[in-house]
Design a protein around this motif. Structure first.
Motif, PDB file in Angstrom:
ATOM      1  N   GLY A 218       5.950  -4.154  -5.231  1.00 10.62           N
ATOM      2  CA  GLY A 218       5.324  -3.369  -6.284  1.00 10.62           C
ATOM      3  C   GLY A 218       5.165  -1.898  -5.976  1.00 10.62           C
ATOM      4  O   GLY A 218       4.406  -1.198  -6.664  1.00 10.62           O
ATOM      5  N   ARG A 219       5.878  -1.407  -4.963  1.00  5.28           N
ATOM      6  CA  ARG A 219       5.811   0.018  -4.602  1.00  5.28           C
ATOM      7  C   ARG A 219       7.207   0.507  -4.230  1.00  5.28           C
ATOM      8  O   ARG A 219       7.726   0.140  -3.162  1.00  5.28           O
ATOM      9  N   PRO A 220       7.856   1.287  -5.094  1.00  8.49           N
ATOM     10  CA  PRO A 220       9.168   1.837  -4.731  1.00  8.49           C
ATOM     11  C   PRO A 220       9.091   2.607  -3.419  1.00  8.49           C
ATOM     12  O   PRO A 220       8.115   3.320  -3.173  1.00  8.49           O
ATOM     13  N   LEU A 221      10.095   2.438  -2.597  1.00  7.62           N
ATOM     14  CA  LEU A 221      10.075   3.067  -1.273  1.00  7.62           C
ATOM     15  C   LEU A 221      10.757   4.428  -1.288  1.00  7.62           C
ATOM     16  O   LEU A 221      11.716   4.655  -2.033  1.00  7.62           O
ATOM     17  N   HIS A 222      10.283   5.308  -0.435  1.00 12.75           N
ATOM     18  CA  HIS A 222      10.996   6.548  -0.149  1.00 12.75           C
ATOM     19  C   HIS A 222      12.065   6.248   0.904  1.00 12.75           C
ATOM     20  O   HIS A 222      11.875   5.408   1.782  1.00 12.75           O
ATOM     21  N   TRP A 223      13.176   6.969   0.775  1.00 11.70           N
ATOM     22  CA  TRP A 223      14.290   6.804   1.715  1.00 11.70           C
ATOM     23  C   TRP A 223      14.661   8.186   2.256  1.00 11.70           C
ATOM     24  O   TRP A 223      15.039   9.075   1.496  1.00 11.70           O
ATOM     25  N   PHE A 224      14.554   8.338   3.569  1.00 14.04           N
ATOM     26  CA  PHE A 224      14.907   9.582   4.243  1.00 14.04           C
ATOM     27  C   PHE A 224      16.241   9.374   4.952  1.00 14.04           C
ATOM     28  O   PHE A 224      16.396   8.430   5.737  1.00 14.04           O
ATOM     29  N   ILE A 225      17.195  10.251   4.660  1.00 14.20           N
ATOM     30  CA  ILE A 225      18.560  10.093   5.162  1.00 14.20           C
ATOM     31  C   ILE A 225      18.942  11.350   5.932  1.00 14.20           C
ATOM     32  O   ILE A 225      18.988  12.452   5.365  1.00 14.20           O
ATOM     33  N   MET A 226      19.194  11.181   7.226  1.00 23.03           N
ATOM     34  CA  MET A 226      19.606  12.315   8.047  1.00 23.03           C
ATOM     35  C   MET A 226      21.127  12.404   8.065  1.00 23.03           C
ATOM     36  O   MET A 226      21.819  11.506   8.537  1.00 23.03           O
ATOM     37  N   THR A 227      21.632  13.489   7.515  1.00 23.42           N
ATOM     38  CA  THR A 227      23.069  13.751   7.476  1.00 23.42           C
ATOM     39  C   THR A 227      23.438  14.694   8.623  1.00 23.42           C
ATOM     40  O   THR A 227      22.624  15.003   9.487  1.00 23.42           O
ATOM     41  N   SER A 228      24.654  15.175   8.609  1.00 22.37           N
ATOM     42  CA  SER A 228      25.095  16.202   9.544  1.00 22.37           C
ATOM     43  C   SER A 228      25.598  17.401   8.747  1.00 22.37           C
ATOM     44  O   SER A 228      25.815  17.307   7.530  1.00 22.37           O
ATOM     45  N   HIS A 229      25.804  18.502   9.419  1.00 21.79           N
ATOM     46  CA  HIS A 229      26.382  19.662   8.729  1.00 21.79           C
ATOM     47  C   HIS A 229      27.752  19.309   8.160  1.00 21.79           C
ATOM     48  O   HIS A 229      28.147  19.798   7.107  1.00 21.79           O
ATOM     49  N   GLN A 230      28.455  18.416   8.861  1.00 25.01           N
ATOM     50  CA  GLN A 230      29.809  18.050   8.441  1.00 25.01           C
ATOM     51  C   GLN A 230      29.809  17.240   7.151  1.00 25.01           C
ATOM     52  O   GLN A 230      30.704  17.402   6.318  1.00 25.01           O
ATOM     53  N   ASN A 231      28.823  16.356   6.973  1.00 27.41           N
ATOM     54  CA  ASN A 231      28.915  15.441   5.829  1.00 27.41           C
ATOM     55  C   ASN A 231      27.783  15.574   4.818  1.00 27.41           C
ATOM     56  O   ASN A 231      27.693  14.780   3.890  1.00 27.41           O
ATOM     57  N   HIS A 232      26.915  16.572   4.981  1.00 21.73           N
ATOM     58  CA  HIS A 232      25.742  16.685   4.114  1.00 21.73           C
ATOM     59  C   HIS A 232      26.129  16.825   2.635  1.00 21.73           C
ATOM     60  O   HIS A 232      25.656  16.064   1.781  1.00 21.73           O
ATOM     61  N   ALA A 233      26.978  17.773   2.332  1.00 23.32           N
ATOM     62  CA  ALA A 233      27.346  18.021   0.933  1.00 23.32           C
ATOM     63  C   ALA A 233      28.045  16.810   0.329  1.00 23.32           C
ATOM     64  O   ALA A 233      27.770  16.421  -0.816  1.00 23.32           O
ATOM     65  N   ALA A 234      28.936  16.190   1.095  1.00 27.29           N
ATOM     66  CA  ALA A 234      29.667  15.028   0.584  1.00 27.29           C
ATOM     67  C   ALA A 234      28.724  13.847   0.348  1.00 27.29           C
ATOM     68  O   ALA A 234      28.889  13.093  -0.614  1.00 27.29           O
ATOM     69  N   THR A 235      27.726  13.691   1.218  1.00 24.48           N
ATOM     70  CA  THR A 235      26.771  12.595   1.054  1.00 24.48           C
ATOM     71  C   THR A 235      25.925  12.808  -0.194  1.00 24.48           C
ATOM     72  O   THR A 235      25.754  11.878  -1.010  1.00 24.48           O
ATOM     73  N   GLU A 236      25.414  14.000  -0.378  1.00 19.74           N
ATOM     74  CA  GLU A 236      24.616  14.275  -1.583  1.00 19.74           C
ATOM     75  C   GLU A 236      25.453  14.066  -2.844  1.00 19.74           C
ATOM     76  O   GLU A 236      24.971  13.481  -3.832  1.00 19.74           O
ATOM     77  N   ALA A 237      26.695  14.540  -2.818  1.00 21.50           N
ATOM     78  CA  ALA A 237      27.562  14.387  -3.995  1.00 21.50           C
ATOM     79  C   ALA A 237      27.841  12.916  -4.290  1.00 21.50           C
ATOM     80  O   ALA A 237      27.910  12.505  -5.456  1.00 21.50           O
TER      81      ALA A 237
ATOM     82  N   ALA B 115       0.812  -1.217   0.000  1.00 20.55           N
ATOM     83  CA  ALA B 115       0.000   0.000   0.000  1.00 20.55           C
ATOM     84  C   ALA B 115       0.848   1.270   0.000  1.00 20.55           C
ATOM     85  O   ALA B 115       0.303   2.383  -0.038  1.00 20.55           O
ATOM     86  N   GLY B 116       2.175   1.137   0.062  1.00 21.93           N
ATOM     87  CA  GLY B 116       3.047   2.311   0.038  1.00 21.93           C
ATOM     88  C   GLY B 116       3.044   3.108   1.328  1.00 21.93           C
ATOM     89  O   GLY B 116       3.323   4.306   1.315  1.00 21.93           O
ATOM     90  N   ARG B 117       2.783   2.448   2.459  1.00 25.02           N
ATOM     91  CA  ARG B 117       2.660   3.161   3.730  1.00 25.02           C
ATOM     92  C   ARG B 117       3.952   3.185   4.541  1.00 25.02           C
ATOM     93  O   ARG B 117       3.984   3.719   5.647  1.00 25.02           O
ATOM     94  N   VAL B 118       5.032   2.629   3.990  1.00 24.77           N
ATOM     95  CA  VAL B 118       6.288   2.477   4.729  1.00 24.77           C
ATOM     96  C   VAL B 118       7.415   3.205   4.013  1.00 24.77           C
ATOM     97  O   VAL B 118       7.500   3.191   2.782  1.00 24.77           O
ATOM     98  N   ALA B 119       8.274   3.841   4.777  1.00 25.61           N
ATOM     99  CA  ALA B 119       9.494   4.460   4.246  1.00 25.61           C
ATOM    100  C   ALA B 119      10.680   4.038   5.100  1.00 25.61           C
ATOM    101  O   ALA B 119      10.524   3.664   6.272  1.00 25.61           O
ATOM    102  N   ALA B 120      11.873   4.083   4.518  1.00 23.29           N
ATOM    103  CA  ALA B 120      13.107   3.812   5.256  1.00 23.29           C
ATOM    104  C   ALA B 120      13.668   5.126   5.789  1.00 23.29           C
ATOM    105  O   ALA B 120      13.567   6.171   5.143  1.00 23.29           O
ATOM    106  N   PHE B 121      14.282   5.052   6.962  1.00 26.15           N
ATOM    107  CA  PHE B 121      14.860   6.237   7.594  1.00 26.15           C
ATOM    108  C   PHE B 121      16.215   5.854   8.180  1.00 26.15           C
ATOM    109  O   PHE B 121      16.308   5.033   9.094  1.00 26.15           O
ATOM    110  N   THR B 122      17.264   6.433   7.625  1.00 28.06           N
ATOM    111  CA  THR B 122      18.628   6.119   8.044  1.00 28.06           C
ATOM    112  C   THR B 122      19.275   7.316   8.721  1.00 28.06           C
ATOM    113  O   THR B 122      19.280   8.426   8.189  1.00 28.06           O
ATOM    114  N   VAL B 123      19.846   7.064   9.892  1.00 28.16           N
ATOM    115  CA  VAL B 123      20.607   8.076  10.615  1.00 28.16           C
ATOM    116  C   VAL B 123      22.054   7.962  10.154  1.00 28.16           C
ATOM    117  O   VAL B 123      22.730   6.976  10.431  1.00 28.16           O
TER     118      VAL B 123
END
Length: 480
Positions: A148-167, A97-105
């Motif tokens: 049958g439902r691609p998941l959303h993934w929420f990733i919490m970065t830090s100020h220190q590694n945010h730009a490097a993680t996105e890149a 049903a698409g009611r679940v997402a992943a959340f990584t610290v």
């Protein structure tokens, strides 16, 4: 605007933060003002009053009325297999049903591993040397294809590694995931203070700021707008895990199903402690509430206490930082109602903090000179409705990469991955030679895109014709 911030700090007795402001250039001034604007001065004053201006000791954790927490045991340990099967069906329905997402610290750096970069970019698999982020991405892709439902993934970065993680994700084309479903946001920060409660400066234009702990994930979800994105997408259930554990079953339908069937707002996985001194928090019940007591706070006499009937450790349920969290519970914890007791408590940590003196000269302390404040996510459990703990198999869910060598190291994690895959081969009727610990004598790798659990592996392996020989360097997965 800038003057109002300076005036607010002066009224709060923190005006020294701007002591060097007149001599700074425009860019440095704006940097300092931006950092100052992050700070809730009323919150800092409350923490100074309750945690800093005391006798210098951390608050004593109460052990009154403490008992081991109940948990849902695995079927092989006496749990009801019918209930476990029903939970799996419930979780699978939620995934379809698409009611679940992943959340990584994922705010950490690889410093303790001797690695320069975000920890999520650290290579962990035995053959392909895939980074942690790729392992999780492939597990999410596998779950999305299965249900049958691609998941959303929420990733919490830090100020220190945010730009490097996105890149890193951009460079690797999000490892085959839809970029629109991968959401990055920064963890909150807190200022460090000296032992008198004065905010410390790291430099003339830089406040000594540090991440607010994994418990800050609740506030970060709310402040970033991530919870609103979830609501708009019909997502009400978050699968929470930390970035250092590649073995984690990051989308576990059975765990999700237990959580949803019980109407829980926050559920947790446990593993039985391997030995009394193992450095895991303990799931306990205190005055009717589920709590986690850190290993450093539970007397060794209690950690070693056994059940006379079974001989098993009494406080056996070890916390491994894997949770399922209700979206609106996260919102409530992020902005508790005025006067309610539903607010995560900050913890005090005495640290050696690089700073500057009144003349602007660097100070490198030889002993703790200040205090950092952090929140722990498990402190939300006492405020959750019907919190639930279920048992999981350590060998299939928990092998973190924390230390450069020894326990919880890249080597121990690599070996645990190989042991898991050897068990899968054995379940599929193709045993491989192993030592007494189950470690195979050949090095190979199975991508989550080939199979992400034993059941999926048995099905996928049976379809191969001919089946490859299990030799050094074997890789089962899509061509790269």
């Amino acid at each position: 605007m800038s003057q109002s911030i300076i005036d607010a700090f002066t009224r709060a007795g923190q005006g020294h933060v701007f002591a060097f402001f007149p001599e700074l250039g425009p860019d440095a001034q704006q940097k300092l003002l931006a950092e100052a604007a992050e700070i809730d001065l009323a919150e800092v004053e409350r923490l100074n009053r309750t945690l800093v201006r005391t006798d210098g000791a951390a608050p004593v954790v109460s052990l009154e009325h403490l008992a081991p927490a109940p948990y849902e045991a695995l079927p092989e340990h006496g749990g009801d297999p019918v209930a476990w099967a029903a939970a799996r069906r419930e979780g699978e329905a939620a995934l379809r049903a698409g009611r679940v997402a992943a959340f990584t610290v994922a705010g950490g750096q690889g410093t303790r591993l001797g690695y320069d970069g975000p920890k999520g970019t650290f290579p962990v698999t035995p053959v392909k040397q895939k980074p942690l982020f790729q392992v999780f991405a492939e597990k999410l892709r596998a779950a999305g294809e299965r249900y049958g439902r691609p998941l959303h993934w929420f990733i919490m970065t830090s100020h220190q590694n945010h730009a490097a993680t996105e890149a890193f994700f951009t460079e690797h084309r999000h490892f085959g995931l839809d970029a629109a479903r991968v959401h990055f946001f920064r963890q909150g920060r807190m200022p460090a203070v000296d032992l008198d409660g004065k905010i410390l400066l790291e430099g003339k234009s830089t406040i000594a700021m540090s991440p607010d702990g994994h418990g800050g994930s609740m506030r970060a979800l709310e402040r970033s707008g991530a919870l609103d994105v979830m609501a708009s997408e019909g997502i009400d259930t978050l699968s929470y895990f930390q970035v250092d554990n590649p073995l984690v079953h990051c989308i576990d339908p059975t765990f999700i199903g237990w959580h949803r069937q019980r109407g829980s707002e926050m559920s947790s996985k446990m593993v039985p402690k391997a030995y009394p001194e193992e450095k895991l928090g303990h799931f306990c019940v205190q005055d009717g509430r589920l709590v986690v007591i850190e290993y450093s706070d539970l007397p060794m006499s209690l950690q070693r206490e056994t059940d006379p009937a079974t001989g098993q450790l009494r406080f056996v349920a070890g916390s491994i930082a894997i949770h399922v969290i209700d979206r609106e519970f996260a919102r409530r914890m992020a902005r508790p109602a005025s006067g309610s007791d539903g607010e995560l408590p900050f913890h005090r940590a005495n640290k050696k903090i690089a700073t500057i003196d009144a003349a602007g000269q660097p100070v490198k302390p030889e002993k703790p000179n200040g205090v950092k404040f952090e929140l722990f996510v498990f402190d939300a459990l006492p405020f959750a409705r019907d919190p639930l703990v279920i048992e999981t198999r350590r060998a299939d869910d928990f092998s973190p990469v924390k230390n450069a060598e020894g326990v919880d190291s890249p080597e121990s994690c690599r070996n645990d991955q190989l042991r898991q895959w050897a068990r899968w081969l054995k379940a599929a009727g193709t045993p491989v030679a192993t030592d007494e610990s189950g470690l195979p004598k050949v090095v190979f790798e199975i991508s989550p895109l080939f199979a992400d659990d034993e059941q999926a592996f048995v099905a996928a392996w049976s379809k191969l014709s001919p089946r490859p020989a299990v030799v050094d360097g074997l890789y089962l997965g899509p061509a790269e």
